[in-house]
Design an enzyme around this catalytic site. Sequence first.
Site, mmCIF file in Angstrom:
data_model
loop_
_atom_site.group_PDB
_atom_site.id
_atom_site.type_symbol
_atom_site.label_atom_id
_atom_site.label_comp_id
_atom_site.label_asym_id
_atom_site.label_seq_id
_atom_site.Cartn_x
_atom_site.Cartn_y
_atom_site.Cartn_z
ATOM 1 N N ILE A 182 -50.312 -15.152 16.203
ATOM 2 C CA ILE A 182 -51.095 -14.827 15.007
ATOM 3 C C ILE A 182 -52.531 -15.324 15.158
ATOM 4 O O ILE A 182 -53.483 -14.638 14.780
ATOM 5 C CB ILE A 182 -50.427 -15.423 13.756
ATOM 6 N N ASP B 82 -53.927 -35.740 17.445
ATOM 7 C CA ASP B 82 -54.933 -36.785 17.634
ATOM 8 C C ASP B 82 -56.051 -36.584 16.617
ATOM 9 O O ASP B 82 -56.853 -35.648 16.736
ATOM 10 C CB ASP B 82 -55.476 -36.712 19.059
ATOM 11 N N VAL B 83 -56.124 -37.452 15.627
ATOM 12 C CA VAL B 83 -57.083 -37.285 14.530
ATOM 13 C C VAL B 83 -58.519 -37.343 15.033
ATOM 14 O O VAL B 83 -59.356 -36.490 14.689
ATOM 15 C CB VAL B 83 -56.848 -38.346 13.438
ATOM 16 N N TYR C 232 -39.887 -28.255 8.872
ATOM 17 C CA TYR C 232 -40.809 -27.123 8.929
ATOM 18 C C TYR C 232 -41.138 -26.606 7.528
ATOM 19 O O TYR C 232 -42.312 -26.427 7.173
ATOM 20 C CB TYR C 232 -40.206 -26.008 9.774
ATOM 21 N N ALA D 145 -40.827 -28.118 4.658
ATOM 22 C CA ALA D 145 -41.573 -29.127 3.889
ATOM 23 C C ALA D 145 -43.037 -29.162 4.305
ATOM 24 O O ALA D 145 -43.940 -29.295 3.468
ATOM 25 C CB ALA D 145 -40.940 -30.502 4.083
ATOM 26 N N SER D 146 -43.294 -29.019 5.607
ATOM 27 C CA SER D 146 -44.680 -29.035 6.073
ATOM 28 C C SER D 146 -45.448 -27.831 5.551
ATOM 29 O O SER D 146 -46.640 -27.936 5.210
ATOM 30 C CB SER D 146 -44.730 -29.069 7.605
#
Length: 239
Positions: free
Chosen positions: A12, A55-56, A145, A147-148
């Site tokens: 997508i 990794d933020v 999945y 819930a995310s």
Amino acid sequence: MRAVVTGGAQGIGAAIVRRLSADGARVAVLDRLVAPGQAVADEVGGSFHAVDLVDVAATRAAVDAATSALGGLDVLVNNAGILRFAALLDLDPDAWDEVMAVNARSFLVTTQRAARTMVAQGTGGSIINLASMAAKAGGAGQGHYAASKAAVAALTRVTALELGEHGIRANCLCPGYVLTEMGAATRTAEDVATWSSYSPLGRLGEPDDVAGVAAFLASPDASYLTGQSINVTGGMVMH
């Protein structure tokens, strides 16, 4: 139009990159898949930025680098995601954390970075988050999945409420079954036939079906649309 698309290397995300580019946008692709990500970026004359969205700090740096390459930012498409399966009673909290980190937390981090740029520019913007029909319908074996993706829908509404005063719109897409690389290893021809029967249109989605709606949300035609969770499910979900 200047757009950043996460998870733009395939599926997508790649379809959205190509559609936005075809509509005249300059696009930066963020993905951890280097070779296919670079190939898609090269195809549309855009830039590629390798990043692991778990990794933020790296995510913040990648959004900044992409924005710099574009000379600003008008559209953020949070598309990156992972699909995992586990029975609810067997779901490992570490697996929960991994899915949440990629599918929800990264959307927060990219939104924070992108929105600051949009606010500073003073020209508004569009944030498009990819959720899933699982956000509304759930799915057995998809506790983490689903819930995310529900978290993505909620984050989208909050983003719309808080950033609307700056002319920034936020909407999310809830695709149904779409034939992409994600989940390909676990589906059979019988699965495809069964899932297709759930749609009044009698087929599953293609990446371009989702990309078309994303392009609409990025465009001025959607200038009075914000805070929405739009089903792209072929009628499998109608609420």
